[in-house]
Design a protein around this motif. Sequence first.
Motif, short mmCIF file in Angstrom:
data_model
loop_
_atom_site.label_atom_id
_atom_site.label_comp_id
_atom_site.label_asym_id
_atom_site.label_seq_id
_atom_site.Cartn_x
_atom_site.Cartn_y
_atom_site.Cartn_z
N ALA A 163 0.82 -1.20 0.00
CA ALA A 163 0.00 0.00 0.00
C ALA A 163 0.86 1.26 0.00
O ALA A 163 0.54 2.25 -0.66
CB ALA A 163 -0.91 -0.01 1.22
N GLN A 164 1.94 1.22 0.75
CA GLN A 164 2.91 2.30 0.81
C GLN A 164 4.31 1.71 0.87
O GLN A 164 4.48 0.51 1.16
CB GLN A 164 2.66 3.19 2.04
N GLU A 165 5.32 2.53 0.63
CA GLU A 165 6.68 2.06 0.75
C GLU A 165 6.89 1.47 2.14
O GLU A 165 6.44 2.03 3.14
CB GLU A 165 7.66 3.23 0.55
N ILE A 166 7.56 0.35 2.20
CA ILE A 166 7.74 -0.34 3.48
C ILE A 166 8.95 0.25 4.22
O ILE A 166 10.06 0.27 3.70
CB ILE A 166 7.93 -1.85 3.27
N ILE A 167 8.68 0.75 5.42
CA ILE A 167 9.74 1.25 6.29
C ILE A 167 9.51 0.60 7.66
O ILE A 167 8.64 1.02 8.43
CB ILE A 167 9.74 2.78 6.40
N THR A 168 10.27 -0.44 7.95
CA THR A 168 10.08 -1.21 9.18
C THR A 168 10.77 -0.53 10.36
O THR A 168 11.45 0.48 10.22
CB THR A 168 10.65 -2.62 9.00
N SER A 169 10.63 -1.14 11.53
CA SER A 169 11.33 -0.61 12.70
C SER A 169 12.84 -0.73 12.53
O SER A 169 13.60 0.12 12.99
CB SER A 169 10.88 -1.34 13.97
N THR A 170 13.27 -1.80 11.84
CA THR A 170 14.71 -1.95 11.56
C THR A 170 15.20 -0.88 10.61
O THR A 170 16.29 -0.30 10.80
CB THR A 170 14.99 -3.35 10.97
N ASP A 171 14.43 -0.59 9.57
CA ASP A 171 14.79 0.49 8.64
C ASP A 171 14.89 1.81 9.39
O ASP A 171 15.80 2.61 9.14
CB ASP A 171 13.74 0.61 7.53
N ALA A 381 0.58 23.42 19.14
CA ALA A 381 0.64 22.02 18.68
C ALA A 381 0.05 21.89 17.29
O ALA A 381 -0.90 22.59 16.94
CB ALA A 381 -0.09 21.11 19.67
N ILE A 382 0.63 20.96 16.53
CA ILE A 382 0.21 20.74 15.15
C ILE A 382 0.21 19.25 14.84
O ILE A 382 1.17 18.55 15.20
CB ILE A 382 1.16 21.45 14.15
N THR A 383 -0.84 18.79 14.19
CA THR A 383 -0.80 17.48 13.55
C THR A 383 -0.52 17.73 12.08
O THR A 383 -1.35 18.30 11.37
CB THR A 383 -2.13 16.73 13.72
N TYR A 384 0.66 17.35 11.66
CA TYR A 384 1.18 17.64 10.32
C TYR A 384 0.84 16.45 9.42
O TYR A 384 1.45 15.40 9.52
CB TYR A 384 2.69 17.85 10.45
N GLU A 385 -0.17 16.62 8.58
CA GLU A 385 -0.68 15.53 7.75
C GLU A 385 -0.18 15.66 6.31
O GLU A 385 -0.23 16.74 5.73
CB GLU A 385 -2.21 15.53 7.74
N ILE A 386 0.26 14.54 5.77
CA ILE A 386 0.69 14.49 4.37
C ILE A 386 -0.20 13.50 3.62
O ILE A 386 -0.53 12.43 4.13
CB ILE A 386 2.17 14.05 4.27
N GLY A 387 -0.57 13.84 2.40
CA GLY A 387 -1.42 12.97 1.59
C GLY A 387 -0.75 11.66 1.25
O GLY A 387 0.49 11.59 1.09
N ASP A 388 -1.54 10.62 1.10
CA ASP A 388 -1.01 9.29 0.77
C ASP A 388 -0.18 9.31 -0.50
O ASP A 388 0.83 8.62 -0.61
CB ASP A 388 -2.16 8.29 0.59
N GLU A 389 -0.64 10.09 -1.48
CA GLU A 389 0.01 10.07 -2.79
C GLU A 389 0.71 11.39 -3.13
O GLU A 389 1.02 11.65 -4.29
CB GLU A 389 -1.03 9.73 -3.87
N THR A 390 0.96 12.21 -2.13
CA THR A 390 1.72 13.43 -2.37
C THR A 390 3.08 13.06 -2.95
O THR A 390 3.74 12.15 -2.44
CB THR A 390 1.90 14.22 -1.06
N PRO A 391 3.54 13.74 -4.02
CA PRO A 391 4.84 13.41 -4.60
C PRO A 391 5.95 13.42 -3.56
O PRO A 391 6.06 14.35 -2.75
CB PRO A 391 5.04 14.52 -5.65
#
Length: 413
Positions: A163-171, A381-391
């Motif tokens: 669904a998205q690029e995989i970034i594990t806890s090890t990564d 405080a801010i919740t900084y949201e980025i779109g799923d498919e933002t370049p």
Amino acid sequence: MNISKLNLKILFVLILSLLITSCSIVKPVIVEKPFDTKSKKIFVQEKRVFNLNKIGVKLSNNFDAARLNNVEKINDTLISVSIYPENAPINNSAYYAFKIWSETPKTTYIQFKYPQKYGHRYIPKIKTNNSEWTPLASENRMLIDSIYTIKLNLSKEPLTVAAQEIITSTDTKNWYSQIIDSNSNLVHYKTIGKSVLGRPLPMLDLYVGDAKSKDIIVLLSRQHPPEVTGFMAFQSFLETILKKSELSKIFFNRYRILVFPIVNPDGVDLGHWRHNANGIDLNRDWAYYRQPEVKAVTKTIVKASKKSNGKVVLGIDFHSTQEDLYYTSSTIEGTTIPNFYDDWFSKINATFPNYTPNEIREDSTQPVSKGWFLRYFKATAITYEIGDETPRDFIKEKAKVAAIEMMKILNKN
């Protein structure tokens, strides 16, 4: 006599409760819409290789951050994959990740099957061992009668579909370890506790010289496992702050940053849609701190502030959603940096004149991190949201500008 004993018992319980609360490092906060954050049962996927011998195709979820619950051959060229959440209720963050390969080269179609009430959210990203992550071409993606289907060209080399690029806890550990090595005089590493399943919860404590009396900024990410674009922004934001410059030199003379790069490592590695290993949305636990991850983070922030006599002035929590936006607080008067929102957004928007994301300015009624920073510290405080498919390049560039402008504003504050 019985009534008297009962009253004494009630009084004892009340006194004990008050004593426990008064001795606690982190006090509960009151919210309008409390959530039940007691542990709930999760559905654990079985890690295995699905062998479709008759058509010579194999699929696997036997790796960290995989999500694949079942596989069914429909015909010689069509396969159905079932994707289930870890538990319910849960928002529609239908995350998936699996490997697929074939004994001989062939074209295969994959149908995604979700439980009722849930549907496809993420454009598939594909990768081989020798290639970078790439969104699947639009001509290979179809939505027919509410069923999402993709077309794949298979070979013996496993193709990872996610669904998205995989970034594990090890990564993540590999990434922040490089940061620590490159900034040994500035970045101080600490494990603040363990997750439900015993994974370490890392913190990077950034300060120059003595940490005492420095105002504190808090950065955190990966409360929700699939929200990788928010983590990408978080990475670029932090890397920008760490670049040696006159701006950062002035900044670190006054400020200290507490960085929590992966708040939910269990959920990330288990391939969860949203929750931790106890089946809880961690960003709804910032009131009573029942889950070990949120308890460790909040305790660390409060303790650091008290011990160093440093005021928490800003908290930024990085997330992902369908589009870029900012969640901010409507309460501004009496907060740590009343001018921050307007100054920060105006500078970011001026840098990208054709880009103005939504800002939703309201005080949180739910027990989320943004509301906690405001209620507990009167902090901006801010919740900084980025779109799923933002370049992806734009994610990094925007976060770079955001970090620079943050430092400029705080240096003048």
